[in-house]
Design an enzyme around this catalytic site. Structure first.
Site, mmCIF file in Angstrom:
data_model
loop_
_atom_site.group_PDB
_atom_site.id
_atom_site.type_symbol
_atom_site.label_atom_id
_atom_site.label_comp_id
_atom_site.label_asym_id
_atom_site.label_seq_id
_atom_site.Cartn_x
_atom_site.Cartn_y
_atom_site.Cartn_z
ATOM 1 N N GLU A 47 -4.462 -29.121 -29.154
ATOM 2 C CA GLU A 47 -4.727 -29.394 -27.554
ATOM 3 C C GLU A 47 -6.174 -30.080 -27.487
ATOM 4 O OE1 GLU A 47 -1.337 -26.649 -27.968
ATOM 5 O OE2 GLU A 47 -3.210 -26.756 -29.054
ATOM 6 N N PHE A 66 4.883 -13.137 -23.263
ATOM 7 C CA PHE A 66 4.550 -13.801 -24.354
ATOM 8 C C PHE A 66 3.859 -15.177 -24.054
ATOM 9 C CE2 PHE A 66 5.927 -17.301 -27.520
ATOM 10 C CZ PHE A 66 5.156 -16.604 -28.794
ATOM 11 N N GLN A 67 2.756 -15.575 -24.688
ATOM 12 C CA GLN A 67 1.682 -16.699 -24.500
ATOM 13 C C GLN A 67 1.494 -17.026 -23.149
ATOM 14 O OE1 GLN A 67 3.959 -20.252 -26.444
ATOM 15 N NE2 GLN A 67 2.808 -19.803 -28.450
ATOM 16 N N MET A 127 -28.620 -32.261 -37.700
ATOM 17 C CA MET A 127 -29.866 -31.946 -36.653
ATOM 18 C C MET A 127 -30.191 -30.281 -36.845
ATOM 19 S SD MET A 127 -31.430 -33.302 -34.112
ATOM 20 C CE MET A 127 -30.469 -34.655 -33.543
ATOM 21 N N LYS A 169 6.775 -22.181 -15.695
ATOM 22 C CA LYS A 169 8.125 -22.728 -16.333
ATOM 23 C C LYS A 169 9.219 -23.000 -15.350
ATOM 24 C CE LYS A 169 11.298 -22.131 -19.951
ATOM 25 N NZ LYS A 169 11.843 -21.434 -21.189
#
Length: 567
Positions: free
Chosen positions: A50, A112-113, A471, A162
């Site tokens: 993602e 969940f999630q 760096m 959802k």
């Protein structure tokens, strides 16, 4: 017409002009994916992470000059987006981030999630929505796109449970969008213009600092006209590069921590500084309390919150830069500042060694980057990661057009280079896109090579491979007595890695082979990975040490023998 929430979302994306979504599916967004085949006008690109999708949307938006979009599922899908969202926020990139959430009856119950994506992203976005009813989706998308692309652009987040994708509602698209209290600056107040014009006309050593806002405001031509009319030399912030051609007689390149010596000295000796669409941030300005006490500051910005934030401002001008610059041009006298420009030119000539490419047979990062610039046309899009290679690209590449350089400025996100280049290539399928990659940053998001192969995106990737987090190593060398800790980074065989993904891959260890590898990459019609194995311990010069003023710019030691000078 009555539609499911999923159909309303996809129809809304089309209405706001989004033709590509970089997404990753998951349980709560499956109702949306189920309806995707019915909306072929919206291309879905399956990324491998993602964060990669978010950076791809960012790169797409910058290259295309229009709204980019990324999609993720709930929980870890949404939290994986956070870095990309904050990156877009810091650089004012118009992006739309859509996440799914658990069903409404599970919100707040640790389903969940589940993650509070709205709460997590609130400080990272221009605006945030949690849409609880399907009938609100169309208006939300219209308003979100309006907010993301107007005023000071930025990311907007929409979170959708959802079951809202499943519910049905009438599709009603708003004819126009207005948001209470959201005023869009246009032309500036004439009194402010008059005060600024008086200072500009009186100045003997004026200077323009042109930032990303000039590019975002599509005001590059107005900048050129104003600079030529007033005879004022132009410096750029990192993200402002390309707002004026580097070959223009009034263009003096990048200022700041790794800006040119002459740019930093000009900023330190000007009697008037005209900031245009920039944040006056510490990377460009250095130590705020000691930034040129002799200069008065005019600051043009569309965001009033930037005025006086870091530096005292004599004349803050609120307005859209495309409107304000013609106002300033018309209100000022036509002038030239030959003595001032001659002084800057003399500083540049006397300090040409400060950005010289080291001589000798060894392959240097600067040499590779300069050769890529010279062997590509002026319209090549350059996407960089963050670190030494980013600064060398800013110093040695000649950016002539807006959005020709795509890089992470405010957040400084390692790993930006590969997915953002992918997004830029989607936005400009016929353009040559080169990604200048650090060997460390490349390994953070290299999984998107698979996406490039799937989508046949011909991105060319130059890995500037010095075996260090360069760096950080440079700072440890200069400020921590060579105490190298956790900066030597082991490498995979990048050529075999590229080949494992099905990508043409080359290795270059000899400076004489640089041009041939670049030409071979440019001629190939698919993605190419080139592993340039450069010197290990090169440093970026000039440098303003952290916490120092621009007047304290440190140069590379003067060479005992002449070096090739990259000017």
């Amino acid at each position: 017409m009555r539609m499911s929430g999923a159909d309303i979302v996809l129809e809304s994306l089309k209405r706001v002009g989004i033709d590509t979504v970089f997404g990753y599916p998951g349980g709560v967004v499956l109702p949306l994916y189920d309806r995707w085949p019915a909306h072929p006008e919206v291309r879905h690109i399956l990324v491998r992470h993602e964060q990669g999708g978010g950076h791809a949307a960012d790169g797409y938006a910058r290259a295309a000059g229009r709204l980019g979009c990324a999609l993720a599922t709930s929980g870890p899908g949404a939290t994986n987006l956070v870095t990309a969202v904050q990156n877009a926020m810091m650089d004012s990139v118009p992006t739309l981030f859509v996440t799914g959430n658990v069903a409404r009856n599970l919100i707040g119950r640790d389903g969940f999630q589940e993650a509070d994506a709205t709460g997590i992203l609130t400080p990272c976005v221009k605006h945030n929505y949690l849409v609880m009813h399907a009938e609100n989706l169309a208006h939300t998308f219209a308003e979100a796109a309006y907010l993301a692309t107007t005023g000071r652009p930025g990311p907007v987040h929409i979170d959708i449970p959802k079951d809202v994708f499943i519910d049905e509602a009438e599709f009603v698209w708003p004819e126009e969008v207005s948001v209470r209290g959201y005023d869009l600056p246009g032309a500036a107040d004439e009194a402010d213009i008059a005060r600024a014009a008086e200072l500009i006309d009186a100045a003997e050593r004026p200077l323009i600092i042109a930032g990303h806002g000039v590019i975002l405001g599509e005001a590059c031509e107005e900048l050129r006209q104003f600079a030529e009319h007033t005879g004022v030399p132009v410096l750029n912030t990192l993200l402002g590069l390309g707002s004026i051609p580097r070959t223009h007689v009034l263009s003096y390149g990048m200022m700041g921590m790794h800006g040119s010596y002459e740019a930093n000295m000009a900023a330190s000796n000007a009697d008037l500084v005209i900031g245009i669409g920039n944040r006056m941030d510490d990377r460009a300005i250095g130590r705020f309390n000691d930034f040129n006490h002799h200069a008065k500051l005019i600051h043009v910005d569309i965001d009033a919150g930037e005025h006086g934030k870091n530096l005292p401002t004599a004349v803050p001008i609120l307005g859209h830069v495309k409107d304000v610059l013609p106002q300033l041009r018309d209100a000022t006298r036509q002038r030239s500042h030959l003595d001032w420009i001659r002084w800057i030119d003399e500083v540049r000539d006397d300090h040409s060694h400060s950005m010289a490419i080291p001589s000798g047979p060894q392959m240097t990062s600067q040499g590779v980057i300069k050769r890529i610039s010279e062997r590509c046309d002026d319209e090549t899009v350059i996407v960089t990661g963050v670190g030494q290679h980013q600064m060398w690209a800013a110093q040695h590449m000649r950016f002539s057009y807006p959005n020709q350089l795509i890089t992470s400025g405010g957040l400084g996100t390692m790993g930006f280079e590969v997915p953002a280049a992918m997004g830029a290539q989607v936005a400009k399928p016929d353009a040559l896109v080169w990604s200048i990659c650090g060997d460390g940053g490349f390994q953070m998001t290299l999984q998107e090579l698979a996406t490039m192969v799937d989508e046949n995106l011909p991105v060319k990737m130059a890995i500037i491979n010095n075996g260090y987090l360069g760096m950080v190593r440079q700072w440890q060398e200069l400020f921590y007595e060579d105490n190298y800790v956790a900066v030597a980074i082991s490498q995979p065989d990048f050529v075999k890695l590229g080949e494992a993904y099905g990508i043409k891959a080359l290795r270059v260890t000899d400076a004489d082979k640089i041009d041939g590898a670049i030409a071979e990459a440019n001629d190939h019609d698919g993605p190419v990975l080139v592993d340039f194995q450069v010197e290990a311990e090169g440093n970026v010069w000039p440098m303003v040490p952290a916490g120092s003023a621009l007047s304290e710019t440190v140069e590379a030691p003067r060479p005992e023998t002449p070096s090739e000078v990259a000017r």
